[in-house]
Design a protein around this motif. Structure first.
Motif, PDB file in Angstrom:
ATOM      1  N   ASP A 119       4.966 -13.789  -7.823  1.00 32.11           N
ATOM      2  CA  ASP A 119       4.721 -13.047  -9.059  1.00 32.11           C
ATOM      3  C   ASP A 119       3.342 -12.402  -9.053  1.00 32.11           C
ATOM      4  OD1 ASP A 119       7.207 -13.856 -10.232  1.00 32.11           O
ATOM      5  OD2 ASP A 119       6.296 -15.787 -10.740  1.00 32.11           O
ATOM      6  N   VAL A 120       2.360 -13.139  -8.557  1.00 31.97           N
ATOM      7  CA  VAL A 120       0.993 -12.615  -8.477  1.00 31.97           C
ATOM      8  C   VAL A 120       0.954 -11.375  -7.594  1.00 31.97           C
ATOM      9  CG1 VAL A 120      -1.262 -13.072  -7.426  1.00 31.97           C
ATOM     10  CG2 VAL A 120      -0.286 -14.704  -9.049  1.00 31.97           C
ATOM     11  N   VAL A 121       1.610 -11.429  -6.443  1.00 38.26           N
ATOM     12  CA  VAL A 121       1.642 -10.273  -5.551  1.00 38.26           C
ATOM     13  C   VAL A 121       2.285  -9.079  -6.244  1.00 38.26           C
ATOM     14  CG1 VAL A 121       2.657  -9.371  -3.412  1.00 38.26           C
ATOM     15  CG2 VAL A 121       1.563 -11.628  -3.427  1.00 38.26           C
ATOM     16  N   ASN A 122       3.371  -9.319  -6.970  1.00 34.70           N
ATOM     17  CA  ASN A 122       4.028  -8.227  -7.707  1.00 34.70           C
ATOM     18  C   ASN A 122       3.090  -7.610  -8.739  1.00 34.70           C
ATOM     19  OD1 ASN A 122       6.462  -8.511  -6.337  1.00 34.70           O
ATOM     20  ND2 ASN A 122       7.284  -9.974  -7.826  1.00 34.70           N
ATOM     21  N   LEU A 123       2.370  -8.432  -9.459  1.00 30.62           N
ATOM     22  CA  LEU A 123       1.455  -7.934 -10.479  1.00 30.62           C
ATOM     23  C   LEU A 123       0.277  -7.189  -9.853  1.00 30.62           C
ATOM     24  CD1 LEU A 123       1.462 -11.052 -12.834  1.00 30.62           C
ATOM     25  CD2 LEU A 123       2.412  -8.808 -13.369  1.00 30.62           C
ATOM     26  N   VAL A 124      -0.211  -7.698  -8.732  1.00 25.83           N
ATOM     27  CA  VAL A 124      -1.330  -7.044  -8.043  1.00 25.83           C
ATOM     28  C   VAL A 124      -0.929  -5.652  -7.569  1.00 25.83           C
ATOM     29  CG1 VAL A 124      -2.596  -7.102  -5.855  1.00 25.83           C
ATOM     30  CG2 VAL A 124      -2.636  -9.091  -7.370  1.00 25.83           C
ATOM     31  N   CYS A 125       0.248  -5.543  -6.986  1.00 30.33           N
ATOM     32  CA  CYS A 125       0.647  -4.280  -6.358  1.00 30.33           C
ATOM     33  C   CYS A 125       0.841  -3.155  -7.369  1.00 30.33           C
ATOM     34  CB  CYS A 125       1.931  -4.478  -5.553  1.00 30.33           C
ATOM     35  SG  CYS A 125       1.670  -5.375  -4.010  1.00 30.33           S
ATOM     36  N   LYS A 126       1.116  -3.459  -8.612  1.00 29.29           N
ATOM     37  CA  LYS A 126       1.337  -2.389  -9.585  1.00 29.29           C
ATOM     38  C   LYS A 126       0.054  -1.932 -10.273  1.00 29.29           C
ATOM     39  CE  LYS A 126       2.650  -5.066 -13.730  1.00 29.29           C
ATOM     40  NZ  LYS A 126       3.741  -5.294 -14.703  1.00 29.29           N
ATOM     41  N   GLN A 127      -1.075  -2.491  -9.875  1.00 24.85           N
ATOM     42  CA  GLN A 127      -2.339  -2.125 -10.503  1.00 24.85           C
ATOM     43  C   GLN A 127      -2.904  -0.821  -9.911  1.00 24.85           C
ATOM     44  OE1 GLN A 127      -3.480  -3.980 -13.111  1.00 24.85           O
ATOM     45  NE2 GLN A 127      -1.601  -5.156 -12.740  1.00 24.85           N
ATOM     46  N   PRO A 128      -3.399   0.097 -10.747  1.00 30.86           N
ATOM     47  CA  PRO A 128      -4.065   1.298 -10.221  1.00 30.86           C
ATOM     48  C   PRO A 128      -5.226   0.967  -9.304  1.00 30.86           C
ATOM     49  CG  PRO A 128      -3.602   1.537 -12.574  1.00 30.86           C
ATOM     50  CD  PRO A 128      -3.283   0.113 -12.225  1.00 30.86           C
ATOM     51  N   ALA A 129      -5.932  -0.133  -9.578  1.00 25.12           N
ATOM     52  CA  ALA A 129      -7.072  -0.506  -8.732  1.00 25.12           C
ATOM     53  C   ALA A 129      -6.627  -0.813  -7.306  1.00 25.12           C
ATOM     54  CB  ALA A 129      -7.782  -1.720  -9.327  1.00 25.12           C
ATOM     55  N   ALA A 176      -4.060   0.641  -5.696  1.00 21.27           N
ATOM     56  CA  ALA A 176      -3.842   1.945  -5.073  1.00 21.27           C
ATOM     57  C   ALA A 176      -5.165   2.587  -4.686  1.00 21.27           C
ATOM     58  CB  ALA A 176      -3.072   2.854  -6.022  1.00 21.27           C
ATOM     59  N   ARG A 177      -6.165   2.470  -5.547  1.00 22.26           N
ATOM     60  CA  ARG A 177      -7.481   3.037  -5.249  1.00 22.26           C
ATOM     61  C   ARG A 177      -8.120   2.323  -4.051  1.00 22.26           C
ATOM     62  NH1 ARG A 177     -11.391   5.758  -8.151  1.00 22.26           N
ATOM     63  NH2 ARG A 177      -9.546   6.993  -8.656  1.00 22.26           N
ATOM     64  N   PHE A 178      -8.054   0.998  -4.051  1.00 25.51           N
ATOM     65  CA  PHE A 178      -8.682   0.208  -2.995  1.00 25.51           C
ATOM     66  C   PHE A 178      -8.057   0.518  -1.635  1.00 25.51           C
ATOM     67  CE2 PHE A 178      -9.519  -3.978  -0.863  1.00 25.51           C
ATOM     68  CZ  PHE A 178     -10.900  -3.963  -0.955  1.00 25.51           C
ATOM     69  N   LEU A 179      -6.730   0.562  -1.589  1.00 26.19           N
ATOM     70  CA  LEU A 179      -6.037   0.832  -0.336  1.00 26.19           C
ATOM     71  C   LEU A 179      -6.285   2.265   0.125  1.00 26.19           C
ATOM     72  CD1 LEU A 179      -4.134   0.007   1.900  1.00 26.19           C
ATOM     73  CD2 LEU A 179      -2.204   0.402   0.367  1.00 26.19           C
ATOM     74  N   ALA A 218       0.970   8.966  -3.750  1.00 28.22           N
ATOM     75  CA  ALA A 218       1.980   8.614  -2.748  1.00 28.22           C
ATOM     76  C   ALA A 218       2.300   7.128  -2.800  1.00 28.22           C
ATOM     77  CB  ALA A 218       1.477   9.010  -1.358  1.00 28.22           C
ATOM     78  N   TYR A 219       1.300   6.310  -3.062  1.00 31.16           N
ATOM     79  CA  TYR A 219       1.498   4.854  -3.149  1.00 31.16           C
ATOM     80  C   TYR A 219       2.503   4.512  -4.244  1.00 31.16           C
ATOM     81  CZ  TYR A 219       0.233  -0.044  -4.207  1.00 31.16           C
ATOM     82  OH  TYR A 219       0.263  -1.393  -4.471  1.00 31.16           O
ATOM     83  N   PHE A 220       2.320   5.074  -5.419  1.00 26.75           N
ATOM     84  CA  PHE A 220       3.215   4.748  -6.533  1.00 26.75           C
ATOM     85  C   PHE A 220       4.545   5.490  -6.428  1.00 26.75           C
ATOM     86  CE2 PHE A 220      -0.824   3.457  -8.676  1.00 26.75           C
ATOM     87  CZ  PHE A 220      -0.458   2.143  -8.920  1.00 26.75           C
ATOM     88  N   ASP A 221       4.524   6.751  -6.015  1.00 23.11           N
ATOM     89  CA  ASP A 221       5.772   7.517  -5.913  1.00 23.11           C
ATOM     90  C   ASP A 221       6.737   6.898  -4.913  1.00 23.11           C
ATOM     91  OD1 ASP A 221       4.793   9.290  -7.760  1.00 23.11           O
ATOM     92  OD2 ASP A 221       4.395  10.914  -6.326  1.00 23.11           O
ATOM     93  N   SER A 222       6.201   6.265  -3.866  1.00 21.53           N
ATOM     94  CA  SER A 222       7.041   5.704  -2.802  1.00 21.53           C
ATOM     95  C   SER A 222       7.358   4.235  -3.009  1.00 21.53           C
ATOM     96  CB  SER A 222       6.333   5.875  -1.454  1.00 21.53           C
ATOM     97  OG  SER A 222       5.129   5.118  -1.430  1.00 21.53           O
ATOM     98  N   GLY A 223       6.850   3.643  -4.074  1.00 24.54           N
ATOM     99  CA  GLY A 223       7.062   2.207  -4.273  1.00 24.54           C
ATOM    100  C   GLY A 223       6.219   1.373  -3.345  1.00 24.54           C
ATOM    101  N   TYR A 224       4.950   1.767  -3.167  1.00 24.52           N
ATOM    102  CA  TYR A 224       3.943   1.034  -2.383  1.00 24.52           C
ATOM    103  C   TYR A 224       4.141   1.184  -0.871  1.00 24.52           C
ATOM    104  CZ  TYR A 224       4.364  -1.522  -6.875  1.00 24.52           C
ATOM    105  OH  TYR A 224       4.515  -1.871  -8.198  1.00 24.52           O
ATOM    106  N   LEU A 261       0.232   7.454   4.630  1.00 20.48           N
ATOM    107  CA  LEU A 261      -0.247   8.003   5.891  1.00 20.48           C
ATOM    108  C   LEU A 261       0.241   9.425   6.109  1.00 20.48           C
ATOM    109  CD1 LEU A 261       0.206   4.875   8.189  1.00 20.48           C
ATOM    110  CD2 LEU A 261      -1.969   5.963   7.618  1.00 20.48           C
ATOM    111  N   ARG A 262       1.468   9.705   5.706  1.00 20.76           N
ATOM    112  CA  ARG A 262       1.993  11.068   5.863  1.00 20.76           C
ATOM    113  C   ARG A 262       1.179  12.047   5.030  1.00 20.76           C
ATOM    114  NH1 ARG A 262       6.877  10.070   5.544  1.00 20.76           N
ATOM    115  NH2 ARG A 262       7.529  10.508   7.699  1.00 20.76           N
ATOM    116  N   VAL A 263       0.872  11.680   3.795  1.00 20.40           N
ATOM    117  CA  VAL A 263       0.031  12.540   2.957  1.00 20.40           C
ATOM    118  C   VAL A 263      -1.319  12.750   3.609  1.00 20.40           C
ATOM    119  CG1 VAL A 263      -1.250  12.602   0.774  1.00 20.40           C
ATOM    120  CG2 VAL A 263       1.191  12.052   0.772  1.00 20.40           C
TER     121      VAL A 263
END
Length: 476
Positions: free
Chosen positions: A235-245, A247-250, A285-291, A297-299
């Motif tokens: 659950d924690v991983v799921n919650l982490v992955c949907k955070q804008p932060a 996407a920014r960090f990665l 691209a991170y959010f549009d593709s579902g992480y 990388l393509r973008v």
């Protein structure tokens, strides 16, 4: 036939999305077309896998190697020879972020298993990768989750998952997470542990296995990142992955690794990204593709900000890139197994990058911090040694291409040709002027007779070595 700009752009792509290439390969790839090569890199399954049979024949210990040096040697061999170059490059990318080290894990085989995880899943879904990391026995041990229990929580993995692996630390006025989130995260990962391994003596250690112990898991209600529930690690991983932060960090890590050196990661809290529009494009691209990492990388690889001439030499090669790119350029240890690779695989360590053994969980500081008075000497000496070896096939090919440019080369044409051969090197006018002045002392270069060819070979070797000593050569 590709023009010079196409060749220069392809050289840039293969330095960043691969571990460099020989001049012949750069020209062949340029003839294929930039977008075609990008798709080849992004779809490694369409490329042949690395054939390891001959490696295992010469080095049967690779099958189950406990020592770290043998596993590092095997990884360096893969960096040089894996046809799936972007896949291999991503294994290094994740190793520099999801840091765990042999100094504590004390098993070369476990470190190899972690690198293989990065190689096989590093271009897939980020959520899936975080889950695999969170069930990696090596990481559970390295960050003390094996010592975290329902009645005695250890916060180490929970803290590093948020700070170094996903969200990052936000600005002073708006942290991406709180201390309460760290505590909740650590509680969610209680019960995530390793099955006891067999004792190492007298027959050697067994592989670690991940084990979930529900009796040791804190199943109570937790509030994490503003949401409340009876969260577990997944659950924690799921919650982490949907955070804008996240996407920014990665996105910022990808920019730092593939495009241009940023300030060291600890300074990101105070320093905005160099190219915010580029970061926004990858976040989308991170959010549009579902992480999906491949989509990011393509973008990145097809973007104008990646292709821009201004970023082509805006990164200091990390030591692994420096060593492997030289071998791929010169053709040594390419497609063959022979003695000497062990010593070569130790070279990144002498340059400040002890593969499979980062200094801390924070990893290495990149950019100009790779270069100091000691490591710079190691880098120059290694590059000069190999570029000066006219017996190596890659060096011979570069000299033959220079000869094909004319029966007689002026000092200016010679310097320009040599800098082009070693990677379309973008040397400054001051550097070029000094090299031309030196080349002029020997007069025009000819190769019509055996004596002229011998002198041409000597001067090529010398100029390649001089280029290896330039500041520009340290960048990729």
């Amino acid at each position: 036939m590709a023009n010079q700009e196409d060749i220069a752009l392809m050289g840039h792509l293969l330095r960043r999305a691969a571990f460099g290439a020989s001049r012949a390969e750069i020209e062949a790839k340029a003839a294929q077309g930039y977008n075609t090569v990008v798709e080849e890199l992004l779809n490694p399954e369409a490329q042949p896998a690395l054939e390891e049979d001959i490696v295992l024949r010469y080095n049967p210990v690779y099958n189950h190697s406990a020592n770290i040096q043998t596993n590092v040697q095997q990884w360096v061999y893969s960096m040089i020879n894996n046809p799936r170059q972007l896949q291999e490059k991503m294994s290094l990318f994740w190793h520099m972020i999801f840091c765990a080290g042999h100094s504590k894990i004390d098993s070369g085989e476990e470190m190899d298993r972690m690198v293989k995880m990065f190689r096989e899943h590093g271009m897939g879904n980020f959520r899936d990768l975080l889950m695999r990391l969170s069930t990696s026995p090596a990481m559970m041990y390295y960050l003390d989750n094996t010592e975290s229990h329902k009645v005695a929580v250890n916060e180490n993995y929970g803290r590093e998952l948020l700070e170094l692996f996903s969200l990052g630390v936000g600005k002073d006025e708006a942290f991406n997470y709180s201390e309460d989130d760290v505590k909740a995260c650590a509680r969610a990962f209680t019960g995530w542990n390793n099955a006891p391994a067999y004792p190492p003596f007298p027959y050697g250690r067994s592989q670690w296995e991940f084990r979930y112990d529900p009796a040791d898991h804190d199943d109570s209600e937790k509030t994490f990142l503003g949401e409340t529930g009876r969260w577990n690690g997944e659950d924690v991983v799921n919650l982490v992955c949907k955070q804008p932060a996240t996407a920014r960090f990665l996105s910022r890590h990808l920019y730092n690794f593939f495009v241009a050196d940023e300030v060291p990661v600890p300074s990101w809290r105070q320093t905005p990204p160099k190219d915010l529009a580029a970061i926004h494009a990858m976040e989308k691209a991170y959010f549009d593709s579902g992480y999906d990492i491949q989509a990011m990388l393509r973008v990145l690889l097809t973007s104008d900000f990646f292709k821009a001439p201004s970023v082509r030499y805006a990164r200091v090669k990390n030591p692994a890139e420096m060593v492997v790119s030289i071998l791929r350029m010169t053709g040594d240890h390419c497609g063959e197994v022979k003695p000497g690779l062990f010593d070569i695989s130790e070279e990144p360590k002498f340059m400040g990058m002890d593969l499979m053994n980062p200094p801390t969980v924070e990893g290495w500081h990149t950019g100009h911090e790779w270069i100091d008075s000691g490591t710079l000497v190691e880098r120059i000496n290694f590059a000069a040694e190999y570029l000066g070896r006219t017996d190596l096939p890659g060096v011979q090919d570069m000299m033959n291409r220079l000869m094909a440019r004319g029966q007689s080369l002026s000092a200016e044409a010679f310097v320009d040709g040599c800098s082009d051969m070693v990677g379309c090197l973008n040397i400054t006018e001051d550097t070029r002027r000094e090299l031309v002045t030196y080349a002029q002392r020997g007069g025009a270069l000819r190769h019509g007779t055996a004596a002229e060819r011998a002198e041409f070979t000597r001067r090529c070797s010398e100029m390649f070595q001089m280029l290896a000593a330039t500041g520009e050569f340290q960048f990729c």
